[in-house]
Design a protein around this motif. Structure first.
Motif, PDB file in Angstrom:
ATOM      1  N   GLU A  77      11.625  20.497 -48.601  1.00  0.00           N
ATOM      2  CA  GLU A  77      10.826  21.652 -48.211  1.00  0.00           C
ATOM      3  C   GLU A  77      11.029  22.799 -49.191  1.00  0.00           C
ATOM      4  OE1 GLU A  77      12.203  22.448 -44.248  1.00  0.00           O
ATOM      5  OE2 GLU A  77      10.840  20.963 -43.382  1.00  0.00           O
ATOM      6  N   ILE A  78       9.937  23.478 -49.535  1.00  0.00           N
ATOM      7  CA  ILE A  78       9.994  24.601 -50.467  1.00  0.00           C
ATOM      8  C   ILE A  78       9.856  25.904 -49.682  1.00  0.00           C
ATOM      9  CG2 ILE A  78       8.909  25.704 -52.458  1.00  0.00           C
ATOM     10  CD1 ILE A  78       7.876  22.934 -53.272  1.00  0.00           C
ATOM     11  N   TYR A  79      10.753  26.841 -49.990  1.00  0.00           N
ATOM     12  CA  TYR A  79      10.779  28.156 -49.344  1.00  0.00           C
ATOM     13  C   TYR A  79      10.593  29.233 -50.408  1.00  0.00           C
ATOM     14  CZ  TYR A  79      12.630  25.923 -45.165  1.00  0.00           C
ATOM     15  OH  TYR A  79      12.779  25.147 -44.055  1.00  0.00           O
ATOM     16  N   GLY A  80      10.153  30.414 -49.949  1.00  0.00           N
ATOM     17  CA  GLY A  80      10.137  31.556 -50.846  1.00  0.00           C
ATOM     18  C   GLY A  80      11.537  31.763 -51.398  1.00  0.00           C
ATOM     19  N   GLY A  81      11.634  32.153 -52.668  1.00  0.00           N
ATOM     20  CA  GLY A  81      12.947  32.339 -53.299  1.00  0.00           C
ATOM     21  C   GLY A  81      13.470  31.098 -53.985  1.00  0.00           C
ATOM     22  N   ASP A  82      12.882  29.942 -53.707  1.00  0.00           N
ATOM     23  CA  ASP A  82      13.300  28.718 -54.394  1.00  0.00           C
ATOM     24  C   ASP A  82      12.880  28.767 -55.853  1.00  0.00           C
ATOM     25  OD1 ASP A  82      14.516  27.542 -52.222  1.00  0.00           O
ATOM     26  OD2 ASP A  82      12.828  26.238 -51.734  1.00  0.00           O
ATOM     27  N   VAL A  83      13.627  28.060 -56.681  1.00  0.00           N
ATOM     28  CA  VAL A  83      13.268  27.898 -58.090  1.00  0.00           C
ATOM     29  C   VAL A  83      12.896  26.438 -58.272  1.00  0.00           C
ATOM     30  CG1 VAL A  83      14.066  28.041 -60.477  1.00  0.00           C
ATOM     31  CG2 VAL A  83      14.820  29.754 -58.804  1.00  0.00           C
ATOM     32  N   ILE A  84      11.700  26.231 -58.829  1.00  0.00           N
ATOM     33  CA  ILE A  84      11.224  24.871 -59.090  1.00  0.00           C
ATOM     34  C   ILE A  84      11.138  24.661 -60.591  1.00  0.00           C
ATOM     35  CG2 ILE A  84       9.987  24.652 -56.906  1.00  0.00           C
ATOM     36  CD1 ILE A  84       7.383  25.239 -58.463  1.00  0.00           C
ATOM     37  N   GLU A  85      11.167  23.393 -60.977  1.00  0.00           N
ATOM     38  CA  GLU A  85      11.056  23.033 -62.390  1.00  0.00           C
ATOM     39  C   GLU A  85       9.983  21.969 -62.538  1.00  0.00           C
ATOM     40  OE1 GLU A  85      14.538  22.727 -65.386  1.00  0.00           O
ATOM     41  OE2 GLU A  85      14.253  20.714 -64.558  1.00  0.00           O
ATOM     42  N   ASP A  86       9.074  22.163 -63.504  1.00  0.00           N
ATOM     43  CA  ASP A  86       8.025  21.170 -63.729  1.00  0.00           C
ATOM     44  C   ASP A  86       8.524  20.108 -64.712  1.00  0.00           C
ATOM     45  OD1 ASP A  86       7.696  22.091 -66.360  1.00  0.00           O
ATOM     46  OD2 ASP A  86       5.733  22.963 -66.005  1.00  0.00           O
ATOM     47  N   PRO A  87       7.755  19.052 -64.950  1.00  0.00           N
ATOM     48  CA  PRO A  87       8.213  17.976 -65.836  1.00  0.00           C
ATOM     49  C   PRO A  87       8.499  18.430 -67.274  1.00  0.00           C
ATOM     50  CG  PRO A  87       6.340  17.236 -64.535  1.00  0.00           C
ATOM     51  CD  PRO A  87       6.489  18.706 -64.300  1.00  0.00           C
ATOM     52  N   ASN A  88       7.951  19.570 -67.684  1.00  0.00           N
ATOM     53  CA  ASN A  88       8.187  20.094 -69.034  1.00  0.00           C
ATOM     54  C   ASN A  88       9.409  21.004 -69.109  1.00  0.00           C
ATOM     55  OD1 ASN A  88       5.813  18.836 -70.037  1.00  0.00           O
ATOM     56  ND2 ASN A  88       4.617  20.485 -69.127  1.00  0.00           N
ATOM     57  N   ILE A 122       0.156  20.002 -58.006  1.00  0.00           N
ATOM     58  CA  ILE A 122       1.126  20.656 -58.895  1.00  0.00           C
ATOM     59  C   ILE A 122       2.548  20.450 -58.369  1.00  0.00           C
ATOM     60  CG2 ILE A 122       1.969  22.902 -59.707  1.00  0.00           C
ATOM     61  CD1 ILE A 122      -0.991  23.814 -59.747  1.00  0.00           C
ATOM     62  N   ILE A 123       2.740  20.725 -57.085  1.00  0.00           N
ATOM     63  CA  ILE A 123       4.077  20.633 -56.494  1.00  0.00           C
ATOM     64  C   ILE A 123       4.596  19.199 -56.499  1.00  0.00           C
ATOM     65  CG2 ILE A 123       5.336  20.886 -54.314  1.00  0.00           C
ATOM     66  CD1 ILE A 123       4.902  23.489 -55.856  1.00  0.00           C
ATOM     67  N   SER A 124       3.718  18.217 -56.383  1.00  0.00           N
ATOM     68  CA  SER A 124       4.165  16.816 -56.354  1.00  0.00           C
ATOM     69  C   SER A 124       4.822  16.400 -57.662  1.00  0.00           C
ATOM     70  CB  SER A 124       2.992  15.887 -56.033  1.00  0.00           C
ATOM     71  OG  SER A 124       2.076  15.847 -57.115  1.00  0.00           O
ATOM     72  N   ARG A 125       4.661  17.188 -58.698  1.00  0.00           N
ATOM     73  CA  ARG A 125       5.279  16.893 -60.006  1.00  0.00           C
ATOM     74  C   ARG A 125       6.535  17.717 -60.252  1.00  0.00           C
ATOM     75  NH1 ARG A 125      -0.488  17.541 -62.775  1.00  0.00           N
ATOM     76  NH2 ARG A 125      -1.396  15.568 -62.140  1.00  0.00           N
ATOM     77  N   CYS A 126       6.797  18.682 -59.393  1.00  0.00           N
ATOM     78  CA  CYS A 126       7.924  19.600 -59.581  1.00  0.00           C
ATOM     79  C   CYS A 126       9.084  19.241 -58.665  1.00  0.00           C
ATOM     80  CB  CYS A 126       7.482  21.031 -59.273  1.00  0.00           C
ATOM     81  SG  CYS A 126       6.184  21.646 -60.354  1.00  0.00           S
ATOM     82  N   LYS A 127      10.252  19.780 -59.012  1.00  0.00           N
ATOM     83  CA  LYS A 127      11.414  19.589 -58.144  1.00  0.00           C
ATOM     84  C   LYS A 127      12.116  20.924 -57.959  1.00  0.00           C
ATOM     85  CE  LYS A 127      14.592  18.376 -61.863  1.00  0.00           C
ATOM     86  NZ  LYS A 127      15.516  17.419 -62.402  1.00  0.00           N
ATOM     87  N   ILE A 128      12.691  21.090 -56.770  1.00  0.00           N
ATOM     88  CA  ILE A 128      13.495  22.277 -56.493  1.00  0.00           C
ATOM     89  C   ILE A 128      14.829  22.098 -57.202  1.00  0.00           C
ATOM     90  CG2 ILE A 128      14.675  23.623 -54.720  1.00  0.00           C
ATOM     91  CD1 ILE A 128      12.600  22.535 -52.717  1.00  0.00           C
ATOM     92  N   ILE A 129      15.236  23.131 -57.929  1.00  0.00           N
ATOM     93  CA  ILE A 129      16.545  23.072 -58.579  1.00  0.00           C
ATOM     94  C   ILE A 129      17.536  24.035 -57.934  1.00  0.00           C
ATOM     95  CG2 ILE A 129      15.673  22.176 -60.764  1.00  0.00           C
ATOM     96  CD1 ILE A 129      15.892  25.032 -61.874  1.00  0.00           C
ATOM     97  N   GLY A 130      17.075  24.766 -56.933  1.00  0.00           N
ATOM     98  CA  GLY A 130      17.955  25.677 -56.202  1.00  0.00           C
ATOM     99  C   GLY A 130      17.196  26.894 -55.735  1.00  0.00           C
ATOM    100  N   ASN A 131      17.948  27.943 -55.421  1.00  0.00           N
ATOM    101  CA  ASN A 131      17.326  29.212 -55.072  1.00  0.00           C
ATOM    102  C   ASN A 131      18.135  30.326 -55.711  1.00  0.00           C
ATOM    103  OD1 ASN A 131      19.283  30.385 -53.050  1.00  0.00           O
ATOM    104  ND2 ASN A 131      18.791  28.449 -52.029  1.00  0.00           N
ATOM    105  N   ILE A 132      17.507  31.482 -55.837  1.00  0.00           N
ATOM    106  CA  ILE A 132      18.133  32.585 -56.563  1.00  0.00           C
ATOM    107  C   ILE A 132      19.314  33.200 -55.825  1.00  0.00           C
ATOM    108  CG2 ILE A 132      16.038  33.147 -57.828  1.00  0.00           C
ATOM    109  CD1 ILE A 132      15.722  35.510 -55.791  1.00  0.00           C
ATOM    110  N   TYR A 133      19.451  32.907 -54.538  1.00  0.00           N
ATOM    111  CA  TYR A 133      20.518  33.512 -53.751  1.00  0.00           C
ATOM    112  C   TYR A 133      21.827  32.743 -53.875  1.00  0.00           C
ATOM    113  CZ  TYR A 133      16.201  35.341 -51.962  1.00  0.00           C
ATOM    114  OH  TYR A 133      14.951  35.890 -51.891  1.00  0.00           O
ATOM    115  N   GLU A 134      21.740  31.451 -54.027  1.00  0.00           N
ATOM    116  CA  GLU A 134      22.948  30.628 -54.164  1.00  0.00           C
ATOM    117  C   GLU A 134      23.305  30.430 -55.633  1.00  0.00           C
ATOM    118  OE1 GLU A 134      23.341  27.500 -50.744  1.00  0.00           O
ATOM    119  OE2 GLU A 134      21.242  27.545 -51.395  1.00  0.00           O
ATOM    120  N   ASN A 135      22.335  30.622 -56.540  1.00  0.00           N
ATOM    121  CA  ASN A 135      22.586  30.461 -57.963  1.00  0.00           C
ATOM    122  C   ASN A 135      21.673  31.416 -58.732  1.00  0.00           C
ATOM    123  OD1 ASN A 135      23.001  29.679 -60.595  1.00  0.00           O
ATOM    124  ND2 ASN A 135      22.834  27.496 -60.185  1.00  0.00           N
TER     125      ASN A 135
END
Length: 142
Positions: A77-88, A122-135
């Motif tokens: 699940e993606i929440y506001g504040g999450d950081v995502i990374e695309d395949p590039n 777009i989101i189906s190609r991205c992955k969550i790498i964390g959020n700005i509050y924990e990292n």
């Protein structure tokens, strides 16, 4: 009660159950971060202190973020504040933009802030790498 009123009540109740909030809390004595998730309907029915120990006086709220209704390529699940990374390798922070009344991906390109609408493709190609509050360093050098 008319069928239209009944249907409206059912739709409103389902909408409340689907609205999910992530709370990021910091334990004051240790500095440890705790993350809990609740549906809006749960929050409306009970005092927060009765839902979890993280709502005690020993914890402080770092952030409360809404589930945006989309999942990443790993079905997280993606929440506001999450950081995502695309395949590039481009990283973006998920933000709510009131002018557009939508969650957008915010990233820096050639020194300028860019905003992109999110969709399932777009989101189906991205992955969550964390959020700005924990990292907080996730967007450095991005």
């Amino acid at each position: 009660m008319t069928d239209k009123v009944c249907l409206t009540n059912i739709i409103e109740k389902r909408a409340v159950w689907k609205q999910k909030i992530r709370y990021i809390m910091k334990h004051k004595p240790t500095g440890n971060i705790h993350v809990v998730h609740y549906f809006l309907a749960q929050i409306e029915r009970k005092p927060l202190k009765d839902l979890s120990i993280v709502f005690s006086n020993e914890h402080e709220l770092v952030s409360s973020d809404q589930y945006i209704g989309l999942n990443d390529k790993n079905d997280e699940e993606i929440y506001g504040g999450d950081v995502i990374e695309d395949p590039n390798g481009i990283r973006a922070r998920i933000v709510y933009h009131p002018e557009y009344a939508a969650f957008l991906a915010c990233y820096v390109l050639n020194g300028n802030f860019k905003f992109e609408y999110l969709d399932k493709l777009i989101i189906s190609r991205c992955k969550i790498i964390g959020n700005i509050y924990e990292n907080s360093g996730l967007l450095e050098n991005a």
